[in-house]
Structure formats: structure tokens, C-alpha cells
Design a protein around this motif. Sequence first.
Motif, PDB file in Angstrom:
ATOM      1  N   PRO A 321      -5.464  -6.907   0.426  1.00  0.00           N
ATOM      2  CA  PRO A 321      -5.798  -6.548   1.808  1.00  0.00           C
ATOM      3  C   PRO A 321      -4.703  -7.025   2.755  1.00  0.00           C
ATOM      4  O   PRO A 321      -4.125  -8.105   2.563  1.00  0.00           O
ATOM      5  CB  PRO A 321      -7.107  -7.300   2.066  1.00  0.00           C
ATOM      6  CG  PRO A 321      -7.658  -7.606   0.716  1.00  0.00           C
ATOM      7  CD  PRO A 321      -6.466  -7.780  -0.186  1.00  0.00           C
ATOM      8  N   ASN A 325      -4.101  -1.973  10.119  1.00  0.00           N
ATOM      9  CA  ASN A 325      -4.609  -0.736   9.560  1.00  0.00           C
ATOM     10  C   ASN A 325      -3.484   0.268   9.330  1.00  0.00           C
ATOM     11  O   ASN A 325      -3.645   1.446   9.587  1.00  0.00           O
ATOM     12  CB  ASN A 325      -5.603  -0.155  10.575  1.00  0.00           C
ATOM     13  CG  ASN A 325      -6.874   0.266   9.882  1.00  0.00           C
ATOM     14  OD1 ASN A 325      -6.945   0.220   8.650  1.00  0.00           O
ATOM     15  ND2 ASN A 325      -7.853   0.689  10.662  1.00  0.00           N
ATOM     16  N   ASP A 327      -0.899   0.694   6.319  1.00  0.00           N
ATOM     17  CA  ASP A 327      -0.301   0.258   5.054  1.00  0.00           C
ATOM     18  C   ASP A 327       1.158   0.667   4.934  1.00  0.00           C
ATOM     19  O   ASP A 327       1.976  -0.075   4.391  1.00  0.00           O
ATOM     20  CB  ASP A 327      -1.115   0.802   3.866  1.00  0.00           C
ATOM     21  CG  ASP A 327      -1.220   2.317   3.850  1.00  0.00           C
ATOM     22  OD1 ASP A 327      -1.189   2.931   4.932  1.00  0.00           O
ATOM     23  OD2 ASP A 327      -1.324   2.903   2.753  1.00  0.00           O
ATOM     24  N   ASP A 354      -9.611   4.118   4.236  1.00  0.00           N
ATOM     25  CA  ASP A 354      -9.682   2.791   3.612  1.00  0.00           C
ATOM     26  C   ASP A 354      -8.354   2.322   3.029  1.00  0.00           C
ATOM     27  O   ASP A 354      -8.066   1.129   3.015  1.00  0.00           O
ATOM     28  CB  ASP A 354     -10.727   2.784   2.477  1.00  0.00           C
ATOM     29  CG  ASP A 354     -12.146   2.792   3.007  1.00  0.00           C
ATOM     30  OD1 ASP A 354     -12.322   2.881   4.240  1.00  0.00           O
ATOM     31  OD2 ASP A 354     -13.078   2.731   2.183  1.00  0.00           O
ATOM     32  N   LYS A 357      -5.810  -0.218   4.522  1.00  0.00           N
ATOM     33  CA  LYS A 357      -6.099  -1.657   4.636  1.00  0.00           C
ATOM     34  C   LYS A 357      -5.510  -2.482   3.495  1.00  0.00           C
ATOM     35  O   LYS A 357      -5.753  -3.673   3.402  1.00  0.00           O
ATOM     36  CB  LYS A 357      -7.628  -1.855   4.633  1.00  0.00           C
ATOM     37  CG  LYS A 357      -8.312  -1.198   5.830  1.00  0.00           C
ATOM     38  CD  LYS A 357      -9.784  -1.562   5.930  1.00  0.00           C
ATOM     39  CE  LYS A 357     -10.612  -0.917   4.842  1.00  0.00           C
ATOM     40  NZ  LYS A 357     -12.040  -0.813   5.109  1.00  0.00           N
ATOM     41  N   TYR A 358      -4.770  -1.805   2.599  1.00  0.00           N
ATOM     42  CA  TYR A 358      -4.280  -2.517   1.400  1.00  0.00           C
ATOM     43  C   TYR A 358      -2.820  -2.205   1.107  1.00  0.00           C
ATOM     44  O   TYR A 358      -2.265  -1.219   1.593  1.00  0.00           O
ATOM     45  CB  TYR A 358      -5.059  -2.064   0.155  1.00  0.00           C
ATOM     46  CG  TYR A 358      -6.550  -2.216   0.222  1.00  0.00           C
ATOM     47  CD1 TYR A 358      -7.146  -3.453   0.012  1.00  0.00           C
ATOM     48  CD2 TYR A 358      -7.366  -1.114   0.476  1.00  0.00           C
ATOM     49  CE1 TYR A 358      -8.531  -3.586   0.056  1.00  0.00           C
ATOM     50  CE2 TYR A 358      -8.756  -1.239   0.527  1.00  0.00           C
ATOM     51  CZ  TYR A 358      -9.328  -2.482   0.320  1.00  0.00           C
ATOM     52  OH  TYR A 358     -10.687  -2.614   0.360  1.00  0.00           O
TER      53      TYR A 358
END
Length: 378
Positions: A321, A325, A327, A354, A357-358
Motif C-alpha cells: 500500500p 491515490n 500508483d 483500487d 493504492k498499491y
Amino acid sequence: MKELCHTIDSFKESIFSTITRKAIETGAINLAQGFPDFEGPKWIIDLAKEAMDEGKNQYSASIGIRPLRQSIQTLYKKFYDLNFDADKDITVTNGATQAIYLSIKAVINPGDEVIIFEPFYDSYVGSILLAGGVPVPVTLKGPSFEFDLKELENAFSDQTKLIIINTPHNPSGKIFTTKEYDQIATLVEKYDTYVLSDEVYEFLTFDNFKHTPVASHYKLKDRTITVSSAGKTFEFTGWKIGWAVAPAKITHAIRMIQQFQVFCVAHPLQVAMGKAIDRLDSYLPDFRARYQAKRDFFIKGLQAAGYSPIIPNGTYFVLVPIDGNDDFSACMDLIEKKKVASIPPSSFYLKSDDGKKYLRFCFAKKFETLEKACELLK
Ligand SMILES: Cc1ncc(COP(=O)(O)O)c(C=O)c1O
């Protein structure tokens, strides 16, 4: 001149090419793409050399040489008690990527819908679109990357022809559970769909986690195409030896496409990989121990550098993570400022944000590479 194929208009350069180029330009440590930064076993290279010296250098049978298909048959029997017939159910392919393409082409007519779990291995969408199919994403929700049953139910329709499962799952390291198999099987039966199960990381599981092929499920065996790759198991991703295993009728369709696509796969490498698969019993303990150690070492290093990685149960990837927001910017920042390259996983999603976020890191690297990366990431 007349326009080229419209399907290609939506294709962008693969994120792996973009990031790898950037890593080379900046001299960053490349933990982006999923391949080892060390050689695979020397004895397998010797087997390939022997095969070349023995004259296995011309086209092979289009479906793959029989000894390799027999080795694959034995693998499924020995490790999973699954009965497949080397002559009727197994096709050797140019890596799992080609097996995925062939499987989708074999099943999909234009307009058919294909359910994919996101984040996904990016060749799924390209192959679905090239077959004229329509990808229908279902989001696996972090940190455990489970699907929402309602969302999955809503994704199924009378147009659904195929669902793609990837377990152990790239990039999350998730291993699908028996309960999830049951839930998927109920819907697959209800809507009479096929299943493509991408199991290239079948031997890369950690702690007490174990891989169970989707085809082991009593409701799914007759409708599942299982895809795997010797590249991941034997650390020769560049050899591109993979396979598709499926009931005879589906295999026939796959083979009909194979003969017109690449016809066959590099002959001497098939010989070597067949012999390597025969030695899995003695090979696997060290292989698995090494990757368990790499995972543990890298997780500890990331934690010491101030990150909170999601601990993967399988594969050689880890999702971390990030703050914020974005990546892609975070990935570029790490390359520029810390000289470590990762993958921004938003490119593995169609629906959800999603992935922003990683970052995804690959730990199939020498311990010294991982150590250096963790030092730089501090
Ligand atoms: C989930 C998944 N499937 C398939 C592949 C491709 O396998 P191959 O190199 O055998 O084509 C990869 C490679 O990274 C992968 O992560």
C-alpha cells in the motif's frame, strides 16, 4: 490505405515495457517484471544442450512432443490425483500466455462475455478482445482480495461463456479457497459456462498454503481448461514452455488453432522441460524453500524500510500500500528518487480504482538484489 484492425486501437504499450525501459534509463533495480535476475538450474540447460546435440532441432508435433505431454500427465496425477490423457487432453504451448490466448479463442464467439477477476494478468483482456469477446470485471477487494458474491452473481448473465480464475493470484498472492471454488462452481453450472484456470504459480505457495487445481472441483473438471508454465516453476521464463490441459473436445479446438498459430514450440526446450518435470520431486523442496526465504527476507526488509506489505500466500509478488491515490506517480517517484522499479497495478484493473493504492514488487531476485532494494527504499 485502409484502416488496420480496430481492436488494436484500445491496446497500449504493456506497463512492463514502459517500466523496464525507465528502469534501464535510470539504472534502477528492477523489481517490476516477474522473472528471476539469476539463471535457472544448470542441469536443465545441459538437458537442452543435449537435446540439441541429439538433433531435436526440427519442428515437433504441433501438439507438443509425446514425452513432455506424458510428463505433464504424470504431474497432474502425482501432485493432484487428476487423470488427464497425454494424447487427448494436453497441448504444449508457447508459455502460459499462448495457452491463455488459444483457450479463449477456442471458447469465445464474438459478443460472448468473459468474467475476469481484477487485478488480472494483462494478457487476459487483450486475448478476450482479439477473440471479439467482452471482458466483465469483478473486483477482488484488498487487503484479503476476496470477491463480493453479489458482485460476482451480477456479473453472470446468459451471455457469459467463460470465467477466468488465476490462483495463486498475481499480483495479490491470494490463493482461492474451497468456499470460493464452490461459489464459482454453482454459478458456472447455473449459467453453463467454461472455466479457464491460470495456475502458473502452482508450486509457489508459502507457509502451510497449498495449491488445489480448479479442475479438482467435481463440478468444474469437465468444463475447465488449466493453464500452467514451466517458465515459473523452473526459472526459465524466456523459454516459454507452457501448456493447456482440458477435456478432449476443448483440447481438440485448442489444437486446431495451435496448428495455424505457431504450429509448435521450441523442440529441444520441450525435451529438456519434460525431463525436468520428471524430476519435480527432488527439485521442489529446494525451490520452495528458496522462495519462502526470499519472501520472508523481502517482507522483513520492506517493513524495516517503513512499508506495510500485504503478505502473499503464493506467487513471487508482493503488493505494498502507498500513501495517496496515484500508483503511477508513486512508481515513477521511487524509480527517480530511490532507484527501485515496481509496477503500478492500476493497469491490471478495468473497473475499480483500487489499483492506485498499491505498488507491486517482484521478489524472484537474488538476495543481494532484494537487500540492496530494501536499503534504497528506506
Ligand atoms: C498470472 C500469469 N499468467 C501467465 C503468465 C505468463 O506465463 P508465460 O511466461 O509462461 O507465458 C504470467 C507471467 O507473469 C502470470 O503472472
